[in-house]
Design a protein around this motif. Structure first.
Motif, PDB file in Angstrom:
ATOM      1  N   GLU A   8       2.444  16.234  20.460  1.00 38.45           N
ATOM      2  CA  GLU A   8       3.047  15.229  21.336  1.00 38.45           C
ATOM      3  C   GLU A   8       4.206  14.543  20.615  1.00 38.45           C
ATOM      4  O   GLU A   8       4.003  13.874  19.602  1.00 38.45           O
ATOM      5  CB  GLU A   8       2.003  14.171  21.744  1.00 38.45           C
ATOM      6  N   ASN A   9       5.417  14.766  21.121  1.00 39.69           N
ATOM      7  CA  ASN A   9       6.608  14.057  20.652  1.00 39.69           C
ATOM      8  C   ASN A   9       6.753  14.122  19.126  1.00 39.69           C
ATOM      9  O   ASN A   9       6.932  13.105  18.456  1.00 39.69           O
ATOM     10  CB  ASN A   9       6.542  12.595  21.117  1.00 39.69           C
ATOM     11  N   LEU A  10       6.676  15.342  18.596  1.00 42.47           N
ATOM     12  CA  LEU A  10       6.669  15.555  17.148  1.00 42.47           C
ATOM     13  C   LEU A  10       8.087  15.552  16.585  1.00 42.47           C
ATOM     14  O   LEU A  10       8.955  16.292  17.044  1.00 42.47           O
ATOM     15  CB  LEU A  10       5.998  16.910  16.866  1.00 42.47           C
ATOM     16  N   TYR A  11       8.307  14.696  15.590  1.00 43.71           N
ATOM     17  CA  TYR A  11       9.606  14.600  14.914  1.00 43.71           C
ATOM     18  C   TYR A  11       9.430  14.864  13.425  1.00 43.71           C
ATOM     19  O   TYR A  11       8.447  14.437  12.816  1.00 43.71           O
ATOM     20  CB  TYR A  11      10.210  13.205  15.082  1.00 43.71           C
ATOM     21  N   LYS A  12      10.412  15.571  12.840  1.00 42.19           N
ATOM     22  CA  LYS A  12      10.414  15.782  11.397  1.00 42.19           C
ATOM     23  C   LYS A  12      11.848  15.914  10.911  1.00 42.19           C
ATOM     24  O   LYS A  12      12.644  16.689  11.456  1.00 42.19           O
ATOM     25  CB  LYS A  12       9.627  17.042  11.019  1.00 42.19           C
ATOM     26  N   SER A  13      12.191  15.140   9.865  1.00 48.07           N
ATOM     27  CA  SER A  13      13.512  15.220   9.247  1.00 48.07           C
ATOM     28  C   SER A  13      13.364  15.451   7.753  1.00 48.07           C
ATOM     29  O   SER A  13      12.350  15.095   7.151  1.00 48.07           O
ATOM     30  CB  SER A  13      14.292  13.921   9.474  1.00 48.07           C
ATOM     31  N   GLY A  44      16.385  28.702  10.902  1.00 46.29           N
ATOM     32  CA  GLY A  44      16.872  27.330  10.937  1.00 46.29           C
ATOM     33  C   GLY A  44      16.541  26.572  12.200  1.00 46.29           C
ATOM     34  O   GLY A  44      16.893  25.396  12.336  1.00 46.29           O
ATOM     35  N   ALA A  45      15.844  27.219  13.131  1.00 45.60           N
ATOM     36  CA  ALA A  45      15.505  26.553  14.397  1.00 45.60           C
ATOM     37  C   ALA A  45      14.416  25.504  14.225  1.00 45.60           C
ATOM     38  O   ALA A  45      14.263  24.608  15.056  1.00 45.60           O
ATOM     39  CB  ALA A  45      15.078  27.585  15.439  1.00 45.60           C
ATOM     40  N   GLY A  46      13.622  25.634  13.118  1.00 47.28           N
ATOM     41  CA  GLY A  46      12.534  24.679  12.880  1.00 47.28           C
ATOM     42  C   GLY A  46      11.145  25.264  13.065  1.00 47.28           C
ATOM     43  O   GLY A  46      10.153  24.535  13.040  1.00 47.28           O
ATOM     44  N   LYS A  47      11.065  26.600  13.220  1.00 44.05           N
ATOM     45  CA  LYS A  47       9.778  27.256  13.524  1.00 44.05           C
ATOM     46  C   LYS A  47       8.730  27.022  12.426  1.00 44.05           C
ATOM     47  O   LYS A  47       7.606  26.605  12.705  1.00 44.05           O
ATOM     48  CB  LYS A  47       9.971  28.775  13.710  1.00 44.05           C
ATOM     49  N   SER A  48       9.105  27.317  11.187  1.00 42.05           N
ATOM     50  CA  SER A  48       8.146  27.184  10.082  1.00 42.05           C
ATOM     51  C   SER A  48       7.764  25.728   9.855  1.00 42.05           C
ATOM     52  O   SER A  48       6.602  25.428   9.545  1.00 42.05           O
ATOM     53  CB  SER A  48       8.718  27.787   8.796  1.00 42.05           C
ATOM     54  N   THR A  49       8.716  24.837  10.016  1.00 37.91           N
ATOM     55  CA  THR A  49       8.412  23.402   9.869  1.00 37.91           C
ATOM     56  C   THR A  49       7.401  22.974  10.922  1.00 37.91           C
ATOM     57  O   THR A  49       6.456  22.236  10.638  1.00 37.91           O
ATOM     58  CB  THR A  49       9.694  22.560   9.987  1.00 37.91           C
ATOM     59  N   LEU A  50       7.569  23.471  12.138  1.00 43.48           N
ATOM     60  CA  LEU A  50       6.649  23.127  13.226  1.00 43.48           C
ATOM     61  C   LEU A  50       5.228  23.585  12.900  1.00 43.48           C
ATOM     62  O   LEU A  50       4.274  22.806  13.017  1.00 43.48           O
ATOM     63  CB  LEU A  50       7.132  23.751  14.543  1.00 43.48           C
ATOM     64  N   VAL A  51       5.095  24.825  12.472  1.00 40.43           N
ATOM     65  CA  VAL A  51       3.747  25.341  12.210  1.00 40.43           C
ATOM     66  C   VAL A  51       3.118  24.635  11.008  1.00 40.43           C
ATOM     67  O   VAL A  51       1.904  24.395  10.964  1.00 40.43           O
ATOM     68  CB  VAL A  51       3.765  26.884  12.051  1.00 40.43           C
ATOM     69  N   ARG A  52       3.943  24.232  10.035  1.00 39.48           N
ATOM     70  CA  ARG A  52       3.432  23.519   8.865  1.00 39.48           C
ATOM     71  C   ARG A  52       3.086  22.062   9.197  1.00 39.48           C
ATOM     72  O   ARG A  52       2.276  21.445   8.501  1.00 39.48           O
ATOM     73  CB  ARG A  52       4.446  23.589   7.722  1.00 39.48           C
ATOM     74  N   LEU A  57       0.757  20.663   6.307  1.00 43.97           N
ATOM     75  CA  LEU A  57       1.359  21.031   5.030  1.00 43.97           C
ATOM     76  C   LEU A  57       2.679  20.285   4.904  1.00 43.97           C
ATOM     77  O   LEU A  57       3.174  20.026   3.813  1.00 43.97           O
ATOM     78  CB  LEU A  57       1.577  22.542   4.949  1.00 43.97           C
ATOM     79  N   GLU A  58       3.268  19.983   6.063  1.00 44.09           N
ATOM     80  CA  GLU A  58       4.397  19.049   6.147  1.00 44.09           C
ATOM     81  C   GLU A  58       3.920  17.850   6.967  1.00 44.09           C
ATOM     82  O   GLU A  58       3.244  18.021   7.990  1.00 44.09           O
ATOM     83  CB  GLU A  58       5.613  19.670   6.839  1.00 44.09           C
ATOM     84  N   GLU A  59       4.237  16.657   6.517  1.00 42.79           N
ATOM     85  CA  GLU A  59       3.857  15.461   7.271  1.00 42.79           C
ATOM     86  C   GLU A  59       4.917  15.148   8.329  1.00 42.79           C
ATOM     87  O   GLU A  59       6.082  14.934   7.987  1.00 42.79           O
ATOM     88  CB  GLU A  59       3.710  14.258   6.334  1.00 42.79           C
ATOM     89  N   PRO A  60       4.540  15.134   9.607  1.00 46.22           N
ATOM     90  CA  PRO A  60       5.510  14.745  10.636  1.00 46.22           C
ATOM     91  C   PRO A  60       5.971  13.301  10.413  1.00 46.22           C
ATOM     92  O   PRO A  60       5.211  12.474   9.905  1.00 46.22           O
ATOM     93  CB  PRO A  60       4.706  14.850  11.940  1.00 46.22           C
TER      94      PRO A  60
END
Length: 262
Positions: A8-13, A44-52, A57-60
């Motif tokens: 839900e409304n996931l953001y990551k920078s 670079g679309a953000g696929k791996s970041t999304l799954v992590r 493994l990555e904090e949103p």
């Protein structure tokens, strides 16, 4: 029926020196239990970041992730470690221990949770049979082909009986024949074990072959999602349209050169 996996409304920078790079820009996803769900997009679309972000493994930066009734983003460190045991992950570059045998690689997550020795032996043998590598039990990764290494990676990811399997470009480093065999294996795992699979890929043929639904990710935003057949018959997003054109061109080249497979 409510979705089994939800974001839900996931953001990551990410920050490079003082420059901010927005990688995920408000991702809403709904994945049903037992599905093979594809997330497709270019590098670079953000696929791996999304799954992590799904297994943290990555904090949103903000937003929520749910698996079943558990809000993953609300778990403390100890609770997250416990829940992660049931979230398997398969990597593009296999991530095997070169100094360990196939048996030892698959047994590794079981040893971490102090599984009894006899139980480990029995479980690993079953997994080796499932992935078709019973004869490679005492081999080392250096003697295996890429496809065989990925089979070991899948067996290891299944060691703790996960309910979710995250596949991050699992076929990208493989030749066409190995790619097909790994896709067939993932489909078999899904059917026989009922594991919900999220498949990150930039390979249209892989998504078309085994995913019932896909979401197209473009510059950190989901531009379209739905049944795989619908999206690739009539893509609405620019990424989907480019994917289809590249796929058609590839198939034409295959026909002209007499090639087969993917």
């Amino acid at each position: 029926m409510s979705a089994y996996i939800r974001t839900e409304n996931l953001y990551k920078s990410f920050y490079n020196k003082k420059e901010k790079n927005d990688v995920l820009k408000g991702i809403d996803l709904n994945i049903n239990k037992g599905e093979i769900f594809g997330i497709v997009g270019f590098s670079g679309a953000g696929k791996s970041t999304l799954v992590r972000c799904i297994n943290r493994l990555e904090e949103p930066d903000s937003g929520k992730v749910w698996i079943g009734d558990t809000e993953i983003t609300a778990l403390n460190k100890k609770q997250l470690a416990e829940r992660r045991k049931k979230i398997g992950m398969v990597f593009q570059q296999f991530n095997l221990f070169d100094s360990m045998t196939v048996f030892q690689n698959i047994a590794y997550p079981l040893k971490l949770v102090k599984t009894p020795k006899k139980e480990i032996e029995s479980k690993v043998d079953k997994l080796l049979k499932l992935v078709g590598l019973s004869d490679k039990k005492y081999a080392y990764p250096g003697s295996l082909s890429g496809g065989q290494k990925q089979r070991v990676g899948i067996a290891r990811a299944l060691a703790n009986d996960p309910d979710v399997l995250l596949s991050d470009e699992a076929t990208s480093a493989l030749d066409p024949q190995s790619t097909l065999s790994i896709l067939d294996l993932l489909e078999q795992v899904n059917k026989e074990l009922g594991v919900t699979i999220i498949m990150i890929t930039h390979e249209l043929e892989a998504a078309k072959r085994i995913c019932s639904k896909v979401a197209v990710l473009e510059n950190g935003v989901i531009t379209e999602s739905g049944k795989t057949s619908d999206i690739f018959l009539d893509p609405q997003s620019s990424t989907g349209k480019i994917f289809l054109e590249v796929y058609k061109e590839f198939r034409q080249n295959e026909t002209f050169t007499g090639g087969g497979g993917i």
